[in-house]
Design an enzyme around this catalytic site. Structure first.
Site, short mmCIF file in Angstrom:
data_model
loop_
_atom_site.label_atom_id
_atom_site.label_comp_id
_atom_site.label_asym_id
_atom_site.label_seq_id
_atom_site.Cartn_x
_atom_site.Cartn_y
_atom_site.Cartn_z
N LYS A 33 6.32 39.83 53.55
CA LYS A 33 7.17 38.86 53.98
C LYS A 33 6.28 37.77 55.09
O LYS A 33 5.76 38.53 56.13
CB LYS A 33 8.31 39.40 54.90
CG LYS A 33 9.49 38.37 55.36
CD LYS A 33 10.48 38.96 56.00
CE LYS A 33 10.52 39.40 57.60
NZ LYS A 33 10.33 38.23 58.43
N ASP A 60 10.21 33.73 54.78
CA ASP A 60 11.44 34.04 55.46
C ASP A 60 11.36 33.02 56.75
O ASP A 60 10.93 33.13 57.75
CB ASP A 60 11.17 35.43 56.10
CG ASP A 60 12.44 35.64 57.20
OD1 ASP A 60 13.40 35.07 57.04
OD2 ASP A 60 12.18 36.45 58.18
N LYS A 62 14.38 31.10 57.23
CA LYS A 62 15.48 31.05 57.63
C LYS A 62 16.09 29.40 58.03
O LYS A 62 16.52 28.95 59.03
CB LYS A 62 15.78 31.76 59.03
CG LYS A 62 15.55 33.29 58.94
CD LYS A 62 16.04 33.85 60.10
CE LYS A 62 15.77 35.47 60.13
NZ LYS A 62 14.04 35.66 59.94
N ASP A 65 20.00 23.46 58.74
CA ASP A 65 20.13 21.98 59.35
C ASP A 65 21.08 21.41 58.21
O ASP A 65 21.85 21.92 57.76
CB ASP A 65 18.39 21.39 58.95
CG ASP A 65 18.30 20.27 59.93
OD1 ASP A 65 19.31 19.35 60.35
OD2 ASP A 65 17.17 20.23 60.57
N THR A 120 19.93 40.94 62.82
CA THR A 120 20.35 42.42 62.94
C THR A 120 19.82 42.42 64.31
O THR A 120 20.22 43.87 64.81
CB THR A 120 19.07 43.23 61.93
OG1 THR A 120 18.10 42.59 62.05
CG2 THR A 120 19.75 43.29 60.56
N ARG A 212 7.36 46.13 62.41
CA ARG A 212 6.58 47.02 63.45
C ARG A 212 6.42 48.42 63.21
O ARG A 212 5.41 49.05 63.60
CB ARG A 212 7.09 46.59 64.87
CG ARG A 212 7.06 45.32 65.36
CD ARG A 212 7.86 44.73 66.40
NE ARG A 212 9.09 44.73 65.91
CZ ARG A 212 10.34 44.23 66.61
NH1 ARG A 212 10.14 44.14 67.98
NH2 ARG A 212 11.62 44.37 66.12
O1 C5P Z 1 9.54 44.46 63.15
P1 C5P Z 1 10.88 44.71 62.47
O2 C5P Z 1 10.94 45.77 61.53
O3 C5P Z 1 12.02 44.71 63.34
O4 C5P Z 1 10.70 43.28 61.64
C1 C5P Z 1 12.02 42.90 61.06
C2 C5P Z 1 11.66 41.59 60.45
O5 C5P Z 1 12.93 41.07 59.69
C3 C5P Z 1 11.27 40.23 61.26
O6 C5P Z 1 10.20 39.79 60.75
C4 C5P Z 1 12.70 39.45 61.65
O7 C5P Z 1 12.12 38.11 61.76
C5 C5P Z 1 13.05 39.82 60.19
N1 C5P Z 1 14.58 39.77 60.40
C6 C5P Z 1 15.37 40.41 61.06
N2 C5P Z 1 16.94 40.20 60.88
C7 C5P Z 1 17.54 39.23 59.99
C8 C5P Z 1 16.55 38.52 59.37
C9 C5P Z 1 15.18 38.74 59.35
O8 C5P Z 1 15.02 41.13 61.73
N3 C5P Z 1 18.68 39.25 59.86
#
Ligand code: C5P
Length: 233
Positions: A33, A60, A62, A65, A120, A212
């Site tokens: 991603k 990603d 998002k 607009d 999330t 992460r």
């Molecule tokens: O590091 P982590 O596992 O929290 O990364 C989650 C990834 O998913 C991040 O890149 C974040 O931008 C993305 N994301 C998210 N929640 C959403 C959509 C995308 O955490 N609803």
């Protein structure tokens, strides 16, 4: 039928950091991603570089607009050879329909298009107080998912905790892409609506997005393989 896979969120600030991270994966080609940080830092060139290495890509960005702007932006993205891209369902059904039109190439092909329901990192309390949405977070997510389906999109981004009810409302074939995944013994960080890869599999989501817990792990390849073992099987 589910196409379960683990997508690594490559939230790095440069092409060099990303490619040297991906160099560690010598015996597999994870689905990658590319989010805002990396795309704004490294642009379309990093998309091409990762694609040329043989990875599938979820871009990603998002988008959110007015319909015409999103349609035109999606038309630009359709020229990049990505496998999945996304927008905010909050932009309305009209915006999502316009996005789909823009993303569809002249030959009828296009990447998967999915809609973010509620991030999330957003709790029900913050959604209700900050965004003044009176419904429950679950009802809001299902409503946004149905809107995405009406617009013709392929699925939504939501927490794995919500994937079951989205599938119930929109059907098993409606794709769920779910960040907010943490190992049972790992740190949660700024995510709120989280669960483990194993539980995400039980709930029946299609893709988990993990950042992460893999990118910050002492051994990222081992962490990725642990995710695959717990989620894919
Ligand atoms: O590091 P982590 O596992 O929290 O990364 C989650 C990834 O998913 C991040 O890149 C974040 O931008 C993305 N994301 C998210 N929640 C959403 C959509 C995308 O955490 N609803």
């Amino acid at each position: 039928m589910s196409q379960r896979d683990v997508i690594i969120a490559c939230d790095f600030s440069s092409a060099e950091a990303t490619l040297s991270f991906l160099d560690k994966f010598t015996d597999c080609k994870p689905f990658v991603k590319i989010g805002m940080e990396l795309y704004y830092a490294a642009g379309p060139a990093i998309v091409k570089a990762i694609k040329d290495r043989g990875h599938k890509i979820f871009l990603d960005l998002k988008l959110h607009d007015i319909p015409n702007t999103v349609k035109k932006a999606m038309s630009v993205l359709s020229h990049m050879d990505v496998d999945m891209c996304n927008l905010h369902a909050a932009g309305t059904i009209e915006m999502m329909k316009a996005a789909l039109e823009g993303l569809t190439r002249p030959d009828g092909t296009r990447p998967l298009l999915i809609a973010v329901t509620q991030l999330t990192s957003t709790s029900e309390e913050r959604m209700q107080k900050d965004l003044l949405i009176g419904a429950s977070i679950n009802d809001t997510i299902v409503h946004y998912a149905k809107n995405a389906q009406i617009a013709g999109l392929d699925g939504v981004v939501c927490s794995p905790l919500e994937a079951g009810m989205v599938k119930e409302a929109c059907g098993a074939g409606f794709v769920t892409v779910t960040p907010g995944v943490r190992f049972a013994d790992g740190e949660v960080g700024d995510q709120v609506r989280v669960t483990t890869p194993e539980r995400a599999k039980e709930i029946g989501t299609d893709y988990i997005v993990v950042g992460r817990p893999i990118t910050n792990a002492p051994d990222p390849v081992a962490a990725y393989k642990r995710c695959v073992a717990e989620f894919v099987g």
